[in-house]
Design an enzyme around this catalytic site. Structure first.
Site, PDB file in Angstrom:
ATOM      1  N   LYS A 221      -0.486   7.086 -24.220  1.00 46.30           N
ATOM      2  CA  LYS A 221      -0.374   8.528 -23.985  1.00 46.30           C
ATOM      3  C   LYS A 221      -1.738   9.091 -23.563  1.00 46.30           C
ATOM      4  CE  LYS A 221       2.058  10.463 -27.134  1.00 46.30           C
ATOM      5  NZ  LYS A 221       2.482  11.063 -28.424  1.00 46.30           N
TER       6      LYS A 221
ATOM      7  N   LYS B 160      -2.400   6.030 -35.458  1.00 41.75           N
ATOM      8  CA  LYS B 160      -1.293   6.769 -36.073  1.00 41.75           C
ATOM      9  C   LYS B 160      -1.276   6.486 -37.558  1.00 41.75           C
ATOM     10  CE  LYS B 160       2.230   9.351 -34.661  1.00 41.75           C
ATOM     11  NZ  LYS B 160       2.266  10.081 -33.386  1.00 41.75           N
TER      12      LYS B 160
ATOM     13  N   THR C 154       2.338  20.787 -27.511  1.00 45.25           N
ATOM     14  CA  THR C 154       3.262  19.694 -27.186  1.00 45.25           C
ATOM     15  C   THR C 154       4.404  20.236 -26.336  1.00 45.25           C
ATOM     16  OG1 THR C 154       2.702  18.669 -29.292  1.00 45.25           O
ATOM     17  CG2 THR C 154       4.655  17.824 -28.170  1.00 45.25           C
TER      18      THR C 154
ATOM     19  N   ASN D 215       8.127  21.003 -34.862  1.00 47.01           N
ATOM     20  CA  ASN D 215       6.866  21.422 -34.220  1.00 47.01           C
ATOM     21  C   ASN D 215       7.031  21.569 -32.707  1.00 47.01           C
ATOM     22  OD1 ASN D 215       5.616  21.232 -36.694  1.00 47.01           O
ATOM     23  ND2 ASN D 215       4.652  19.245 -36.314  1.00 47.01           N
TER      24      ASN D 215
ATOM     25  N   SER E 262      -5.359  18.716 -28.677  1.00 43.16           N
ATOM     26  CA  SER E 262      -6.149  18.162 -29.789  1.00 43.16           C
ATOM     27  C   SER E 262      -7.528  17.745 -29.280  1.00 43.16           C
ATOM     28  CB  SER E 262      -5.459  16.931 -30.384  1.00 43.16           C
ATOM     29  OG  SER E 262      -4.521  17.289 -31.365  1.00 43.16           O
TER      30      SER E 262
END
Ligand code: GLU
Length: 416
Positions: free
Chosen positions: A95, A107, A191, A222, A350
């Site tokens: 990504k 993660k 997002t 979210n 981010s």
């Protein structure tokens, strides 16, 4: 009966293989990319509100840091597994590669059920988890962020715990924080915003007008809840949404403000007056123009792919479509905007947050959104061009773009 492999770790390995074949990738690089560089599993105990102590398990997987520190969210969910977290960290590397961020993938996950935890218990779990993984994270090592069932409050606790351990404020250790403690404007919406930017590009390519386009969104969290509002602003008609309790459908369109209040007051989307109650599975098969899976992995599989009717599937979730389903959707001419492109807006902002923390200078929301738009449009164009060049679907194309970047870094650093 289908014997489809639903293990996300094996799925991402397969995706690497498929792209690797198109690129004639050096087998040593492929081997490096097929495993995380480091995985830490931790066990910690937390005092619960009733005075008992409960033991929790947590994981942090760091896939690759050839281009920069590892980056990626932390998920709080009862079904978290090691293979899932490993896979999610790998998708993060690709990504970040697709949108060209100076990061590798990471993660984390904690096996717990936030729906059964008080705020106090959530806080103690968040702090204990960060303490347990503190030695491998940091602004220049690995930077956690929100993911499924984690939010800005949890990020604030995590940042605070890490800062206390270090003896000074370490805003750059975590992103997705509240604005007052180093968060970035636009991060909450990022997002979904990124997803809408690439939907706009895909719709343009297909000649599909967004005005009046019907949308179904699986997952009102979210990403999904914000995507509903943003797509509505673009003129789309959101006709179905779902959460873990079930789905609702109104062919005339759902009133999103009423839905927002209903979810806030009742805790779920279901039972919204004027809507038909359907299942999460039925939502995926609705006759809509745009389908946004914004929940968990393995939602579109060999079992239901043939029944998908949307023209565009925009993966706000990570890993919602299996490789077999990908092949079916591609053959049906459905445009799948893959997760590593469609939901990259979150990690992109981010990155902006982290940059702002490092220089202690903060941007306006307009600046953030303009920069995000430029990055998402460029990423879409690069992926689209690679799909034309190699005659492959957008997922394989996204992996090609990304693997090329990571492979170059691995080579130039002399790791192969
Ligand atoms: N959890 C999000 C993702 O899967 C965001 C990660 C981040 O911002 O680091 O992309």
């Amino acid at each position: 009966m289908s014997t489809e492999n639903l293990n996300p770790f094996e799925i991402v390995q397969q995706q690497i293989c498929t792209a690797g074949q198109c690129l004639a990738l050096d087998p040593a690089i492929e081997e490096i990319l097929k495993e995380p560089k480091r995985v830490l599993m931790v066990t910690f105990s937390v005092k619960m509100d009733d005075g008992t102590a409960k033991v929790f398990k947590g994981i942090r997987s760091q896939h690759n840091d050839a281009i920069g520190p590892c980056k990626g969210g932390v998920r709080f969910h009862p079904d978290v597994t090691l293979d899932e977290v490993k896979a999610l960290s790998m998708w993060m590397t690709f990504k970040c590669g697709v949108v060209g961020l100076p990061y590798g993938g990471g993660k984390g996950g904690v096996i717990c059920n936030p729906k059964e935890l008080s705020q106090g218990e959530l806080e103690r779990i968040s702090r204990a988890y960060i303490e347990a993984i503190a030695s491998i994270i940091g602004p220049d090592k690995d930077i956690p962020a929100p993911d499924v069932y984690t939010n800005s409050q949890i990020m604030a606790w995590m940042m605070d715990t890490f800062s206390r351990l270090k003896g000074s404020n370490q805003f750059g250790v975590v992103t997705g924080k509240p604005i007052i403690v180093g968060g970035s404007l636009g991060r909450n919406e990022a997002t979904a915003q990124g997803c809408v930017f690439v939907i706009t590009k895909a719709a343009e390519k297909l000649g599909l007008p967004l005005e009046g386009a019907t949308v179904a969104i699986q997952g009102y969290g979210n990403a999904g809840s914000v995507a509903a509002v943003l797509l509505n602003k673009m003129g789309c008609n959101v006709v179905a949404v779902s959460d873990s309790c079930g789905a609702i459908y109104n062919p005339a369109g759902i009133e999103l403000e009423v839905l927002y209040q209903h979810k806030r007051d009742s805790g779920s989307c279901i039972n919204l007056p004027g809507c038909e109650r359907i299942s999460n599975e039925e939502l995926l098969e609705l006759p809509v123009d745009i389908l946004v899976p914004a929940a968990l992995e393995n939602q579109i599989t060999a079992k239901n792919a043939e029944q998908i009717k949307a023209k565009i599937v925009a993966e706000a979730a990570n890993g919602p479509t299996t490789p077999e389903a990908d092949r079916i959707l591609f053959a049906k001419g459905i445009t799948v905007i893959p997760d590593i492109l469609a939901n990259a807006g979150g990690v992109t902002v981010s990155y902006f947050e982290w940059v702002q923390n490092l220089m202690n200078y903060y941007w306006s929301e307009q600046e953030v959104n303009d920069k995000l738009q430029t990055i998402m449009y460029n990423a879409f164009d690069n992926v689209y061009a690679a799909s034309q060049q190699h005659q492959v679907d957008l997922r394989t194309a996204a992996f090609i773009v990304s693997i090329n970047r990571v492979a170059e870094a691995i080579k130039v650093r002399g790791h192969v």
